[in-house]
Motif scaffolding. Structure first.
Motif, PDB file in Angstrom:
ATOM      1  N   ARG A 138       0.910  -1.135   0.048  1.00  0.00           N
ATOM      2  CA  ARG A 138      -0.081  -0.074   0.033  1.00  0.00           C
ATOM      3  C   ARG A 138       0.811   0.957   0.093  1.00  0.00           C
ATOM      4  NH1 ARG A 138      -1.938   2.129   5.733  1.00  0.00           N
ATOM      5  NH2 ARG A 138      -0.767   3.833   4.987  1.00  0.00           N
ATOM      6  N   ASP A 139       2.015   1.318   0.488  1.00  0.00           N
ATOM      7  CA  ASP A 139       2.915   2.357   0.642  1.00  0.00           C
ATOM      8  C   ASP A 139       3.631   2.648  -0.442  1.00  0.00           C
ATOM      9  OD1 ASP A 139       1.958   2.678   3.214  1.00  0.00           O
ATOM     10  OD2 ASP A 139       3.652   1.564   4.247  1.00  0.00           O
ATOM     11  N   THR A 140       3.559   1.917  -1.655  1.00  0.00           N
ATOM     12  CA  THR A 140       4.307   1.991  -2.769  1.00  0.00           C
ATOM     13  C   THR A 140       4.042   3.382  -3.367  1.00  0.00           C
ATOM     14  OG1 THR A 140       4.169  -0.319  -3.168  1.00  0.00           O
ATOM     15  CG2 THR A 140       5.220   0.765  -4.924  1.00  0.00           C
ATOM     16  N   LEU A 141       5.129   4.033  -3.932  1.00  0.00           N
ATOM     17  CA  LEU A 141       4.756   5.323  -4.538  1.00  0.00           C
ATOM     18  C   LEU A 141       4.538   4.868  -6.117  1.00  0.00           C
ATOM     19  CD1 LEU A 141       7.357   7.822  -3.043  1.00  0.00           C
ATOM     20  CD2 LEU A 141       4.846   7.527  -2.276  1.00  0.00           C
ATOM     21  N   VAL A 142       3.645   5.400  -6.732  1.00  0.00           N
ATOM     22  CA  VAL A 142       3.159   4.969  -8.097  1.00  0.00           C
ATOM     23  C   VAL A 142       2.716   6.201  -8.954  1.00  0.00           C
ATOM     24  CG1 VAL A 142       2.749   2.701  -7.624  1.00  0.00           C
ATOM     25  CG2 VAL A 142       0.859   4.335  -7.679  1.00  0.00           C
ATOM     26  N   ASP A 143       2.695   6.178 -10.205  1.00  0.00           N
ATOM     27  CA  ASP A 143       2.023   7.161 -11.185  1.00  0.00           C
ATOM     28  C   ASP A 143       0.669   6.656 -11.286  1.00  0.00           C
ATOM     29  OD1 ASP A 143       4.148   8.758 -10.843  1.00  0.00           O
ATOM     30  OD2 ASP A 143       5.205   7.838 -12.976  1.00  0.00           O
ATOM     31  N   GLY A 248       9.450  -8.337  12.598  1.00  0.00           N
ATOM     32  CA  GLY A 248      10.169  -7.800  11.473  1.00  0.00           C
ATOM     33  C   GLY A 248      10.384  -6.552  11.510  1.00  0.00           C
ATOM     34  N   ASP A 249      10.457  -5.633  10.555  1.00  0.00           N
ATOM     35  CA  ASP A 249      11.230  -4.302  10.637  1.00  0.00           C
ATOM     36  C   ASP A 249      10.053  -3.069  11.065  1.00  0.00           C
ATOM     37  OD1 ASP A 249       9.762  -3.989   8.249  1.00  0.00           O
ATOM     38  OD2 ASP A 249      11.630  -3.452   6.770  1.00  0.00           O
ATOM     39  N   GLY A 250       8.947  -3.525  11.135  1.00  0.00           N
ATOM     40  CA  GLY A 250       7.815  -2.786  11.463  1.00  0.00           C
ATOM     41  C   GLY A 250       7.165  -1.966  10.127  1.00  0.00           C
ATOM     42  N   SER A 251       7.487  -2.580   8.948  1.00  0.00           N
ATOM     43  CA  SER A 251       7.069  -2.120   7.836  1.00  0.00           C
ATOM     44  C   SER A 251       5.627  -2.704   7.304  1.00  0.00           C
ATOM     45  CB  SER A 251       8.062  -1.927   6.664  1.00  0.00           C
ATOM     46  OG  SER A 251       8.134  -3.145   6.203  1.00  0.00           O
ATOM     47  N   ASP A 252       5.042  -2.042   6.210  1.00  0.00           N
ATOM     48  CA  ASP A 252       3.979  -2.760   5.727  1.00  0.00           C
ATOM     49  C   ASP A 252       4.300  -4.026   5.009  1.00  0.00           C
ATOM     50  OD1 ASP A 252       1.181  -2.853   4.955  1.00  0.00           O
ATOM     51  OD2 ASP A 252       2.000  -2.465   2.865  1.00  0.00           O
ATOM     52  N   LEU A 253       5.831  -4.347   4.807  1.00  0.00           N
ATOM     53  CA  LEU A 253       6.217  -5.413   4.062  1.00  0.00           C
ATOM     54  C   LEU A 253       6.114  -6.568   4.871  1.00  0.00           C
ATOM     55  CD1 LEU A 253       9.210  -3.845   2.054  1.00  0.00           C
ATOM     56  CD2 LEU A 253       7.045  -4.160   1.193  1.00  0.00           C
ATOM     57  N   GLY A 254       6.489  -6.333   6.249  1.00  0.00           N
ATOM     58  CA  GLY A 254       6.299  -7.504   6.948  1.00  0.00           C
ATOM     59  C   GLY A 254       5.088  -7.934   7.286  1.00  0.00           C
ATOM     60  N   ARG A 255       4.265  -6.927   7.289  1.00  0.00           N
ATOM     61  CA  ARG A 255       2.749  -7.241   7.599  1.00  0.00           C
ATOM     62  C   ARG A 255       2.082  -8.258   6.272  1.00  0.00           C
ATOM     63  NH1 ARG A 255      -0.627  -2.295   8.698  1.00  0.00           N
ATOM     64  NH2 ARG A 255      -0.185  -1.498   6.971  1.00  0.00           N
ATOM     65  N   ALA A 332      14.312   8.702   0.580  1.00  0.00           N
ATOM     66  CA  ALA A 332      13.923   9.972   0.907  1.00  0.00           C
ATOM     67  C   ALA A 332      12.889   9.938   1.928  1.00  0.00           C
ATOM     68  CB  ALA A 332      13.401  10.767  -0.190  1.00  0.00           C
ATOM     69  N   ASP A 333      12.326   8.873   2.194  1.00  0.00           N
ATOM     70  CA  ASP A 333      11.060   8.678   3.188  1.00  0.00           C
ATOM     71  C   ASP A 333      11.022   7.331   3.594  1.00  0.00           C
ATOM     72  OD1 ASP A 333       8.587   8.404   4.834  1.00  0.00           O
ATOM     73  OD2 ASP A 333       7.910   9.768   3.133  1.00  0.00           O
ATOM     74  N   ALA A 334      11.529   6.810   4.845  1.00  0.00           N
ATOM     75  CA  ALA A 334      11.636   5.659   5.375  1.00  0.00           C
ATOM     76  C   ALA A 334      10.297   4.913   5.479  1.00  0.00           C
ATOM     77  CB  ALA A 334      12.246   5.490   6.719  1.00  0.00           C
ATOM     78  N   ASN A 335       8.918   5.680   5.190  1.00  0.00           N
ATOM     79  CA  ASN A 335       7.879   4.992   5.233  1.00  0.00           C
ATOM     80  C   ASN A 335       7.390   4.643   3.914  1.00  0.00           C
ATOM     81  OD1 ASN A 335       7.456   5.104   8.346  1.00  0.00           O
ATOM     82  ND2 ASN A 335       7.569   7.201   7.984  1.00  0.00           N
ATOM     83  N   ARG A 336       7.966   4.705   3.035  1.00  0.00           N
ATOM     84  CA  ARG A 336       7.332   4.478   1.537  1.00  0.00           C
ATOM     85  C   ARG A 336       8.394   3.801   0.851  1.00  0.00           C
ATOM     86  NH1 ARG A 336       3.919   6.191   4.009  1.00  0.00           N
ATOM     87  NH2 ARG A 336       2.877   8.163   3.879  1.00  0.00           N
TER      88      ARG A 336
END
Length: 378
Positions: A138-143, A248-255, A332-336
């Motif tokens: 969900r946190d992926t930056l896309v066009d 995990g690392d607390g990110s959406d990827l671990g979820r 540039a942003d650890a949450n993305r």
């Protein structure tokens, strides 16, 4: 970042503007939402089994439960070509709407909007004996491409926005168009479920057995599991698939890794339950599944859903290859996260040609650190 990006509500005061490189350990944003895990292709097994009981009179009620969206009409002809190799692609989404009972489950404010916080492209290979599942963070930056919603509202294209903003901007049709733009694959079907239905489904099944290799404790998701084997009820299952702090690392990827493991456990559970010998449980599951689902219009009747699900019933956990779309952490942003375009193209090209996803396509990409924490019970 575009103003149309949808920041995680747990990051207070976040504004658009120049992005700066983050240092140190990735932040662990807090979130009060319970994430919907999309398992619609397998929950529909309850509907299929119901057809074998001679309970066709109940189809009228079940038909009334279903909601559908005419994706094909909204998107028109400007789409990738349909695969001609016998395979199918299904976009499976989980929405986090705060409406109805979902607010009590997930907390937060009912602002009339929803986001697709769980997204999976399910590729059913020719012969319908195996499937490849690609989770899109969900946190992926896309066009995001320009899109039209189901009510005819037009939404302009936007660059560098979070993937889950597509759904909150233009609903199912915009989410489908965005996935097709990212992957180059035609989505043959669309399935959506909310998390209140997910909880009820797990309870209707009598719980789902999983084994955890380590303790998982996350007060935000009300989850406290010791390492070992557990039969999770609906509330615990929701806690497991939404936690991003406990492992995990607390990110959406671990979820996502936890969600994928739970889908396999759920698939095993459905396969092992003797539904035909328990008409009440069978009907409860079919009733919950049809109330929970929003489908594309081609699947918008019980008969159509039965036919579709019947074609998937030979796919069990051992024949599902589950991966995450290759991404790297955004410096540039650890949450993305950002799409790793070369490796992602390997994934989508393999599916376009109905081949397994090559292991090299996901090797060395961001993962989340939660692999192997949850497994099907022995």
């Amino acid at each position: 970042m575009s103003a149309e990006s949808t920041p995680d509500p747990a990051i207070p005061g976040k504004t658009s503007g120049p992005r700066h490189r983050s240092k140190g350990r990735r932040r662990r944003p807090r979130s009060g939402r319970r994430k919907a895990l999309l398992v619609a292709a397998w929950t529909a097994a309850g509907v299929v089994a119901l057809g074998g009981t001679g309970a066709g009179v109940l189809f009228f009620k079940l038909n009334g439960n279903l909601q559908s969206v005419d994706i094909d009409q909204v998107l028109g002809t400007d789409r990738p070509e349909k695969a001609g190799n016998g395979s199918q692609n299904i976009l499976v989404l989980g929405s986090d709407t705060r409406a109805d009972g979902n607010r009590e489950l997930g907390g937060g404010t009912d602002d009339g909007t929803a986001r697709s916080d769980t997204a999976m492209v399910v590729h059913v290979h020719k012969g319908h004996k195996k499937a490849s599942v690609v989770s899109i963070p969900r946190d992926t930056l896309v066009d995001r491409p320009a899109c039209t919603d189901a009510d005819g509202g037009e939404h302009p294209a936007a660059d560098e926005v979070m993937f889950n903003s597509a759904y909150s901007t233009g609903g199912a049709a915009c989410a489908v168009k965005t996935v097709e733009s990212i992957s180059g694959l035609r989505m043959d079907h669309y399935l959506e479920v909310d998390f209140s239905g997910f909880q009820q489904l797990v309870d209707d099944l009598g719980g789902v057995e999983v084994t955890t290799s380590e303790d998982i404790e996350d007060p935000d998701s009300h989850l406290d599991l010791q390492a070992g084997t557990h039969t999770l009820d609906g509330e615990q299952a929701l806690g497991l698939v939404r936690t991003r702090h406990g492992v995990g690392d607390g990110s959406d990827l671990g979820r996502i890794q936890l969600q994928q493991a739970f889908v396999k456990a759920l698939a095993d559970q459905v396969k092992d339950i003797g539904l035909l010998g328990n008409p009440k449980k069978l009907y409860d599951i079919a009733d919950t599944a049809t109330k929970t689902l929003t489908t594309d219009s081609d699947l918008g009747s019980v008969n159509s859903l039965m036919s579709f699900a019947s074609g998937l019933k030979g796919i069990d956990a051992s024949h599902m290859n589950m991966v995450t779309m290759p991404v790297v952490y955004d410096p540039a942003d650890a949450n993305r996260v950002l799409v790793e375009k070369t490796k992602a193209e390997q994934v989508w090209t393999a599916l376009k040609n109905d081949r397994p996803v090559p292991a090299a396509a996901t090797r060395g990409t961001a993962s989340g650190g939660a692999e192997g924490v949850v497994n099907s019970a022995p």
